[in-house]
Motif scaffolding. Sequence first.
Motif, short mmCIF file in Angstrom:
data_model
loop_
_atom_site.label_atom_id
_atom_site.label_comp_id
_atom_site.label_asym_id
_atom_site.label_seq_id
_atom_site.Cartn_x
_atom_site.Cartn_y
_atom_site.Cartn_z
N ARG A 167 0.82 -1.23 0.00
CA ARG A 167 0.00 0.00 0.00
C ARG A 167 0.85 1.27 0.00
N PHE A 168 1.95 1.27 0.76
CA PHE A 168 2.72 2.50 0.93
C PHE A 168 4.10 2.45 0.28
N ALA A 169 4.32 1.44 -0.57
CA ALA A 169 5.59 1.32 -1.30
C ALA A 169 6.78 1.34 -0.35
N ILE A 170 6.69 0.56 0.73
CA ILE A 170 7.79 0.45 1.68
C ILE A 170 8.92 -0.33 1.01
N GLU A 171 10.07 0.29 0.86
CA GLU A 171 11.19 -0.36 0.21
C GLU A 171 12.25 -0.85 1.18
N ASP A 172 12.33 -0.22 2.34
CA ASP A 172 13.35 -0.58 3.32
C ASP A 172 12.93 -0.07 4.69
N ALA A 173 13.77 -0.32 5.70
CA ALA A 173 13.43 0.06 7.08
C ALA A 173 13.26 1.56 7.23
N GLY A 174 13.97 2.36 6.43
CA GLY A 174 13.85 3.80 6.53
C GLY A 174 12.44 4.30 6.28
#
Length: 335
Positions: free
Chosen positions: A110-117
């Motif tokens: 949903r939120f295009a989470i690519e990494d921990a940041g």
Amino acid sequence: ATLGNFDEIARLDLALGDQVWVIKANDIIPKIIRVTHRPPQRQPIPIPSACPFCGGEVGRKITTGGTEGAILACRNRDCPQKSIGKIARWIKSLDILGIGDAVLNALVERFAIEDAGDLYRLRDQAEAMAELIINPEKELHLGAKRTASILAAIDATRTLSLSQFLGALGIEALGQRRVELMIAGAGGALDRLDDWRAGTLRDPALAERAGVPNLGGPIQDAIDALSPVIDKLLTHGVEILPPAEDLHAPADTAPRRTLCISGRLPSGKKKADYQEALAAQGIDLVDNVTQGLDLLVLADPDSVSAKAVKARKLGVRVIGEEALMALAAGEALGD
């Protein structure tokens, strides 16, 4: 049921269609220990030749001794599944509660989470998070209360020690305890994040002092590859505390744990194969079960052998080889 690695499949001579004997390892994990029947129509299990997620090249992970280990893994640093794995490692290492697999996968999509940041920019998406569907079949939403709890858990990790920060990045063989040992051994040369990012671990002398003579280069390569993630974490407000004074205490004064390996291990490995990796984690191998021993490793953690019974009476925790592998890799054991 867990088989540990492909070497275990080969050791058991296991194929599709076989009937097997299964035990509960560590009281809960189904573990195959032997084949009871091999039918004529059994189908061999081929060695994986490509990552099932990205199609990338696969290869064996390198041990702390610099040799190939038993674990087969994808070598594509850009593998999307590996990215999710690193995010999950960050969440687990820092004990960010409320983000299980279903929630994490939904957040990524949903939120295009690519990494921990990217976790640290979710506070601006609180309303959308509350409406997030985490179970399509039941039309289950994350909800405002659970969203608030997750965001609070994320915010609680905005200030970290250097060992927490580096140990949570998902770098192979670099857990929090190993970072602490490396800081102590380096004598001030690895006190700051900038020191770790400056390429200093490629110096054989420094890598030797830090206790990673065979891993300095690979660890440095991994840190360099994660530079965009590190920058993003810092940009989104994650702060790193200076190292604790006790990390610079002489190595021989640091508290160490003791571990005894008894009997033949399922993988066929010997005690010596684990000695160096365990030492790097502050764990010393001993030969006998005595008062003060921390861990006893058995092929079957549920064993009722005399040594296992004695260990439990002394309050010694009994574990299997899978947990031993996790310890050697710098991972913390669960309860």
